[in-house]
Enzyme design. Structure first.
Site, PDB file in Angstrom:
ATOM      1  N   ASP A 287       2.569   2.028   0.949  1.00 24.68           N
ATOM      2  CA  ASP A 287       2.422   2.050   2.404  1.00 24.68           C
ATOM      3  C   ASP A 287       2.222   0.602   2.865  1.00 24.68           C
ATOM      4  O   ASP A 287       2.049  -0.321   2.052  1.00 24.68           O
ATOM      5  CB  ASP A 287       1.278   2.967   2.832  1.00 24.68           C
ATOM      6  CG  ASP A 287       1.471   3.456   4.275  1.00 24.68           C
ATOM      7  OD1 ASP A 287       2.211   2.803   5.038  1.00 24.68           O
ATOM      8  OD2 ASP A 287       0.877   4.480   4.653  1.00 24.68           O
TER       9      ASP A 287
HETATM   10  C1  NOJ Z   1       2.060   2.995   7.933  1.00 25.95           C
HETATM   11  C2  NOJ Z   1       2.121   4.492   7.890  1.00 25.95           C
HETATM   12  O1  NOJ Z   1       1.001   4.990   7.207  1.00 25.95           O
HETATM   13  C3  NOJ Z   1       3.385   5.027   7.237  1.00 25.95           C
HETATM   14  O2  NOJ Z   1       3.430   6.410   7.435  1.00 25.95           O
HETATM   15  C4  NOJ Z   1       4.606   4.360   7.783  1.00 25.95           C
HETATM   16  O3  NOJ Z   1       5.753   4.873   7.147  1.00 25.95           O
HETATM   17  C5  NOJ Z   1       4.493   2.862   7.563  1.00 25.95           C
HETATM   18  N1  NOJ Z   1       3.322   2.367   8.267  1.00 25.95           N
HETATM   19  C6  NOJ Z   1       5.743   2.121   8.033  1.00 25.95           C
HETATM   20  O4  NOJ Z   1       5.841   2.141   9.395  1.00 25.95           O
END
Ligand code: NOJ
Length: 756
Positions: A287
């Protein structure tokens, strides 16, 4: 041996004791093209493939931000995300494939959670449809639109299991049933990836956030609860397992820690379970910034340590923390990361690129003509409207307040959510354009046409309503024959980083509603929100309440069509609505207690002194515009042996005056097992549309897969034998039951009847 290794090993032992190893932790040999390429890559080029860089929505024209461009040119970006638009993505692929030494095309990712330009209802609302074909179709459309804009990788489905509506990300989730989550996970992966990943209207799905990310503490974003092995195996993992079995090519490792080990460094989850046990061959992406955050978690000493842990645990791609590009070369040279481990990660990424057809034609998805012809097509908007209609839940409808007659001459639409375009779309609206959204006000105008006058007052804002706003709204409502109150949350109150400690209607909306309802007009509240709210007072006073969620591009029209009876409300709650925030977590598949609550409060039984044991609306709740009788479930056989399936039949009769769709839900309870099992668990559903007086039968299968749970010896299986209550009805609180016996084949097992 470090403490972390000991903890990991202990967890692995507990979790994996008897689990057969289905796959290898190492990628298989790939195609000749991939292996040849890998053999020609320098260390730096390999590491560059592991780096994922945000393009920051640079879509205002076919230009490239200089730092993104230079990252590609330097071979430091194997992929980009937040980039879309056919011309723009074509330009990016061109730089990667024509201006770098090896010409490796880019993974281009984007968060497309409920549609790309055509915005569907938010995922929690989609779960309320209980309609897997509709969910798959929505994802097919989302994939086709995003792919036409050059996206080849979508960070969805979000498959976090949460029982805490304070957590803003429940809006992205499937609700509280892990079993339903597994069905939705499969449907979403099928929809996103289509029949062939190579097809220019398909994208790679990325199931997220692996794992335990929904088990927050107090609903606080980015917190991590303590997740037992059982909670992990019975609740958190099944939706991911289903997505992997459906062929998901990517998994995103979560921010949170499970048993003290954050997702990107959790080798038990990433290697032992995901790769070895489940045989997952795809890529694991971190993430956003999560690798660097290992230092903040206090499990990595410095960036080098963080990079080493993440790669060795099985994280292939570093989203935005730049730890791999800055640290891995030294780590490999010093032997702290094996060259073969790096190669495995690179190979998996190249295989994905090959599967997506990017080596054959990196521009296949970036076609301005197809983009223009595909994105926001009218039939896509129609599908979004159809799904919005299926997702809306009629929570209350006293004295048949709804549907309103289309012959009304004057209707008042009041409330801060009545005409909010962005709020109609929802919090993860990708490339959705709020200007495309049909708000409730616009929808009501469309539905009543010239036949009725539509009066409108905003009643203040979501956060503040002045006495003057209330007075104006009341004055307006007094002139109308029927009133629609559009209340709820701003869309940004749900989603990432949007936890709430109170789940009451924000601001003074309750006061506004009370003043308008007090006029005694036929009044329907339409709620826009991304989570269950605590609306006991509103429920007491409002004659009718329609839960519209954040319904997407055509949401206001869908709600208006339901309000005026042109469509029927068909949604059912995928998440329990508590009476009070203090009841959280409250959910249908709770475990029994030795001292259950009875119908009357009694000392020394479970519950609270100041609020009853029941929720405001149970899981599965949803009214229709007609009434149904549902019979006691029948079985085609009293017992099943191993490998057999019983068919559960339920007779349904439409006892009301309108044609309607009955939604029958199937729950089970193991009467006896070695571990105490939930008092009910959703295991099936079926619907049937019947005219007034019409009768029909719905049938639902129940076999070993539905009976399985995580056994104490460490495997997913039904109990060794025993009786199961099979319950069916319109929601989780209104059930009739029959007993099914499970007797797996084999004399030794048949003889024992001690439960699993
Ligand atoms: C953080 C989020 O937790 C995740 O779900 C997302 O795909 C990423 N950012 C990228 O935007």
């Amino acid at each position: 041996m470090t403490l972390r290794t000991i903890v990991c090993a202990a967890l692995a032992a507990a979790v994996l004791a008897t689990v057969p190893l289905a796959g290898s932790a190492h990628a298989q040999q790939a195609s000749k093209r991939v292996e040849d390429l890998l053999a020609r890559m320098t260390l730096e080029e390999k590491i560059g493939q592991l780096n994922l860089v945000s393009g920051h929505h640079a879509v205002t024209g076919p230009y490239t931000r200089s730092d993104v461009r230079s990252a590609i040119l330097k071979g430091e970006a194997g992929g980009l995300f937040n980039v879309y638009g056919a011309a723009y993505t074509r330009g990016l692929q061109e730089i990667a494939t024509t201006q770098t030494r090896l010409g490796i095309p880019l993974l281009l990712g984007f968060d497309v959670l409920h549609g790309y330009r055509t915005i569907f209802p938010v995922p929690l609302a989609q779960a309320a449809t209980f309609d897997m074909a509709a969910i798959e179709q929505a994802e097919r459309i989302a994939a086709a639109e995003a792919a036409a804009a050059g996206v080849n990788w979508i960070f969805a489905p979000m498959l976090d299991h949460s029982r805490d509506p304070r957590w803003g990300r429940v809006v992205e989730s499937f609700g509280e049933s892990a079993w339903l989550g597994a069905r939705i996970g499969e449907a979403r992966v099928r929809g996103l990836q289509g029949r062939s990943l190579k097809s220019p209207d398909s994208v790679a799905a990325c199931a997220k956030h692996f794992a335990g990310n929904g088990a927050t503490e107090g609903g606080r974003e980015y917190s991590g609860g303590d997740v037992s092995v059982r909670a992990m195996r019975d609740q958190q993992l099944p939706p991911f397992k289903a997505a992997v079995d459906a062929g998901a090519r990517c998994v995103m490792a979560a921010f949170n820690a499970v048993d003290g080990i954050p997702g990107v460094a959790n080798d038990t989850l990433l290697r032992d379970i995901l790769r070895r046990e489940w045989g997952f061959k795809g890529v694991v992406v971190s993430d956003f910034g999560a690798i660097e955050e290992l230092i903040v978690h206090g499990v990595a000493e410095n960036p080098a340590d963080a990079g080493r842990q993440a790669l060795r645990a099985g994280t292939d791609i570093d989203m935005e923390s730049r730890t791999f590009v800055t640290q891995l070369a030294t780590l490999v040279r010093e032997g702290k990361v094996l060259a073969s481990e790096l190669d495995d990660a690179v190979r998996r990424i190249l295989v994905l690129k090959e599967e997506l057809g990017l080596f054959d034609d990196p521009y296949a998805r970036s076609s301005p003509e197809r983009e223009a012809a595909t994105v926001g097509r009218p039939d896509h908007f129609q599908a979004a409207r159809a799904m919005a209609e299926k997702s809306m839940v009629l929570l209350k409808n006293d004295r048949n307040t709804l549907p309103f007659s289309t012959k009304l001459q004057r209707v008042a639409v009041i409330g801060p959510l009545a005409d909010g375009k962005a709020d109609t779309l929802g919090p993860w609206a990708a490339n959705g354009n709020p200007e495309d959204a049909t708000t409730l006000l616009a929808g009501v105008r469309r539905v009543v046409g010239d036949t009725a006058e539509v009066l409108y007052a905003s009643g203040g804002t979501i956060d503040r309503t002045s006495p003057a706003d209330i007075a104006a709204a009341v004055k307006l409502a007094a002139r109308a024959e029927a009133v629609i109150l559009a209340l709820g949350e701003r869309s940004t109150m749900s989603g990432e980083s949007a936890s709430r400690a109170s789940l009451d209607l924000p601001g003074d909306q309750l006061a506004l509603a009370r003043a308008v309802i007090a006029l005694g007009k036929p009044t329907a509240v339409v709620l826009f929100n991304g989570r269950p709210l605590t609306i006991e007072d509103l429920d007491r006073e409002a004659p009718a309440i329609l839960e519209a969620w954040f319904p997407g591009s055509e949401g206001g029209l869908a709600a208006a069509r339901i309000l005026f009876g042109l469509a029927e409300p068909q949604g059912r709650l995928p998440m329990t609505f508590p009476r009070s925030v203090g009841q959280i977590p409250i959910y249908h598949d709770e475990r029994p207690t030795g001292r259950p609550a009875g119908p009357q409060p009694k000392p020394y039984t479970t519950g609270y002194q100041d609020v009853g044991p029941t929720p405001l609306y149970p899981f599965g709740h949803g009214l229709t515009y007609t009434t149904f009788f549902m019979g006691t479930p029948r079985l085609d056989r009293p017992a099943i042996a191993g490998g057999e399936t019983a068919t559960v039949s339920v007779d349904v009769m439409n006892t009301g005056a309108r044609t309607g769709t009955a939604h029958v839900q199937l729950y089970i309870r193991h009467r006896l097992a070695r571990v105490s099992r939930p008092v009910k668990e959703l295991r099936g559903f079926a619907r049937i549309t019947l005219p007034p007086g019409g009768v029909g039968v719905v049938k639902m299968p129940i076999g070993e897969a539905e009976l399985a749970f995580w056994q104490p010896e460490g495997r997913m299986a039904p109990p060794s034998s025993g009786k199961i209550d099979v319950m069916a009805g319109p929601d989780s609180a209104t059930l009739k039951s029959i007993i099914l016996e499970y007797r797996p084949a084999g004399p030794a097992r048949q003889a024992s009847n001690t439960g699993g």
